[in-house]
Design a protein around this motif. Structure first.
Motif, PDB file in Angstrom:
ATOM      1  N   LEU A   1     -14.478  -2.587  -3.412  1.00  0.00           N
ATOM      2  CA  LEU A   1     -13.492  -3.097  -2.554  1.00  0.00           C
ATOM      3  C   LEU A   1     -13.178  -4.497  -2.696  1.00  0.00           C
ATOM      4  O   LEU A   1     -11.720  -4.606  -2.653  1.00  0.00           O
TER       5      LEU A   1
ATOM      6  N   GLU B   1      -9.552  -2.877   6.445  1.00  0.00           N
ATOM      7  CA  GLU B   1      -8.838  -1.543   6.022  1.00  0.00           C
ATOM      8  C   GLU B   1      -9.522  -0.465   6.180  1.00  0.00           C
ATOM      9  O   GLU B   1      -9.017   0.641   6.293  1.00  0.00           O
TER      10      GLU B   1
ATOM     11  N   ARG C   1      -7.825   9.030  -0.795  1.00  0.00           N
ATOM     12  CA  ARG C   1      -7.960   8.296   0.106  1.00  0.00           C
ATOM     13  C   ARG C   1      -6.993   8.555   1.483  1.00  0.00           C
ATOM     14  O   ARG C   1      -6.057   8.949   1.189  1.00  0.00           O
TER      15      ARG C   1
ATOM     16  N   ILE D   1      -9.260  -5.276  -1.501  1.00  0.00           N
ATOM     17  CA  ILE D   1      -9.403  -4.477  -0.130  1.00  0.00           C
ATOM     18  C   ILE D   1     -10.143  -4.804   1.000  1.00  0.00           C
ATOM     19  O   ILE D   1     -11.377  -4.937   0.627  1.00  0.00           O
TER      20      ILE D   1
ATOM     21  N   MET E   1       0.872  -1.027   0.064  1.00  0.00           N
ATOM     22  CA  MET E   1      -0.095  -0.100  -0.006  1.00  0.00           C
ATOM     23  C   MET E   1       0.941   1.291   0.061  1.00  0.00           C
ATOM     24  O   MET E   1       1.867   1.449   0.784  1.00  0.00           O
TER      25      MET E   1
END
Length: 542
Positions: free
Chosen positions: A428, A437, A514, A433, A1
């Motif tokens: 997602l 998270e 984000r 993802i 990430m």
């Protein structure tokens, strides 16, 4: 990430811009400022949730459905609203945007849906704006019937426009105190109804749940027999939904809220307590204090505003309390002015978001030094002139049609928000993802979103039931369903005109804006060398 690069601000750098840089946003001269304080966002969420729809609108629901239907309807709709808010909270904490709800629809679903959603919000609030100002004028006429309502529309209109031109922090502080007064008023109303039902009022009648037995917990509406009871319940459900409309407006402030991954969940979590205390508990004690067939209540439902139209004031009259009605009437002035101020705020931010997405003229994306979208506020303020239509009886009738027309837009905007959230969850999963998270995960989501979506679709389809019973009424039919037609036409027109495509889950942008771990923990912590960097290093130590 990947972690966004965070630079230490040099001396003299605008900390508000530095804050936005840390949050992964592109800074320009036309950005909204993240200067709303957490306590302002919290109180704004309450101020939006408590309005004349709750104080006055519960009367028709009680007369049509009875206290049992009223309570069940508010529980069902309260759950739906809670899931709408937690869905919004998940998206906003992970990807906070300053483009309004239409921005999420554009990004997660289809630009055509975002276009329709953004313009729906704008139209809804610029039409409701003169309604609130007219209501404020009628409240003043309670004491000064010799003064024309148009005078107060002009005076109060100038005040709310001025508030919206100031720094967003000033607007937030104004709404904070409006919200504080609303809490005091609603708490007083709920406690008064409880006192009346327990025999503490001057009439000394301890009703308790007596009115649930006589005349009964459920009322018949339009028809006799079981069908009449069902229609009474459904009328209460529809009325409850419209009483809850506006609860989601706090989401408009998320684009101007610092530390969204920390403050947005706090604001969203308060929704449960607002619904439980002010709505569900409020209608429970109201049904204990007032019988649904009380002549005063039946007369109040025919009025539009002022304290006399409130079922809570009817409860005071039942208990022979003579002082509070005047106080409540004065409080309604705060309710209407707060509503008018937030109407301009929501309309201008919707227009700002549309302009940022290329769905409105770019001039509306322009902000002044204070962060206010100046041209969006100006064009929204022009619609105050619609309030002067009430000076003519024929024009006021048309204006009433306009208000009823845009009400269904709010339900469609809930639908758009829920569809955006469902698409967000699918994106997602498609992009690998994990839900773990997310900075915030809503209770019972995504199942709650499907429940809310089901309720909203049902109401959209069957809100015009009274157009067919006992005979077909064309004007009511058009009024109840033309809003749906306009919403769908907006989607179709933009899709054909711009040839937009449905965004596939794997193509949804979950990166831009984000929130990563580099975000500061506290908006008031200015010690960059200690608080921020220690947190940053500790979280990425491994």
């Amino acid at each position: 990430m990947s972690v966004p690069v965070v630079e230490k601000p040099e001396d003299g750098l605008d900390l508000s811009k530095a804050e936005s840089n840390r949050q992964g946003e592109v800074i320009s001269d036309n950005e909204l400022h993240r200067d709303l304080k957490p306590h302002q966002v919290f109180m704004f969420s309450i101020a939006c949730a408590i309005g004349t729809g709750l104080v006055i609108g519960t009367g028709p629901a009680l007369t049509k459905g009875g206290p049992g239907s009223l309570l069940i309807a508010y529980i069902l709709m309260g759950a739906a609203v809670f899931f709408v808010m937690t869905a919004l909270g998940e998206m906003a904490a992970f990807l906070p945007m300053n483009k309004g709800f239409g921005g999420y629809a554009t990004r997660m679903v289809d630009p055509a849906l975002g276009f329709a959603t953004g313009w729906n919000y704008f139209i809804k609030y610029v039409v409701v704006l003169p309604t609130n100002l007219t209501a404020a004028g009628l409240v003043i006429q309670y004491w000064r019937p010799d003064l024309n309502v148009a005078i107060w529309i002009a005076v109060f209109g100038a005040v709310v426009v001025f508030i919206n031109l100031l720094h967003v922090n000033t607007f937030g502080e104004t709404e904070f105190w409006f919200g504080f007064i609303k809490i005091l008023v609603m708490t007083t109303l709920i406690l008064t109804c409880l006192v009346v039902s327990l025999g503490g009022a001057p009439n000394h009648f301890r009703s308790g749940f007596y009115y649930w037995q006589s005349p009964g917990a459920f009322a018949k509406y339009l028809l006799d027999g079981p069908k009449g009871y069902f229609l009474g319940f459904w009328a209460s459900v529809c009325q409850a939904l419209f009483a809850f409309i506006g609860c989601e407006v706090v989401g408009m402030t998320f684009g101007e809220t610092p530390n969204p991954r920390k403050n947005i969940p706090k604001a969203v979590n308060q929704t449960f307590w607002r619904i439980t205390v002010f709505y569900i508990l409020g209608v429970l004690v109201l049904g204990m204090a007032v019988p649904y067939n009380d002549p005063q209540l039946l007369g109040a439902t025919k009025q539009s505003t002022s304290a006399a139209a409130s079922p809570f004031v009817v409860a005071m009259n039942v208990g022979r309390i003579k002082v509070l009605p005047d106080i409540i009437n004065a409080s309604l002035l705060v309710f209407t002015l707060s509503g008018a101020s937030s109407d301009i705020y929501c309309a201008s931010r919707s227009l700002y978001g549309l302009a940022r997405d290329g769905q409105a003229p770019q001039i509306f994306a322009k902000t002044v030094k204070s962060g206010s979208p100046i041209y969006g506020v100006a064009i929204s303020a022009c619609f105050i002139a619609l309030g002067f239509m009430n000076a003519s009886k024929s024009a006021s009738t048309v204006f009433g049609y306009l208000v009823s027309l845009v009400t269904i837009f709010a339900v469609w905007n809930w639908v758009a928000l829920l569809v955006s959230y469902i698409s967000f969850r699918r994106a997602l999963k498609a992009q690998g993802i994990s839900v773990k998270e997310l900075p915030y995960v809503g209770l019972l989501q995504p199942y709650g979103a499907y429940y809310s979506l089901f309720i909203c679709i049902l109401i959209i389809l069957f809100s015009g039931y009274d157009a067919f019973i006992p005979y077909f009424k064309a004007d009511i039919f058009v009024l109840k369903y033309i809003g749906t037609a306009i919403f769908l036409l907006n989607i179709t027109w933009w899709k054909i005109f711009k040839r937009t495509k449905w965004v596939r889950p794997e193509d949804v942008d979950l990166v831009t804006g984000r929130r990563e771990y580099g975000e500061r923990e506290s908006p008031t912590d200015n010690d960059w060398n200690t608080g921020f960097w220690k947190t940053f290093i500790a979280r990425h130590k491994k």
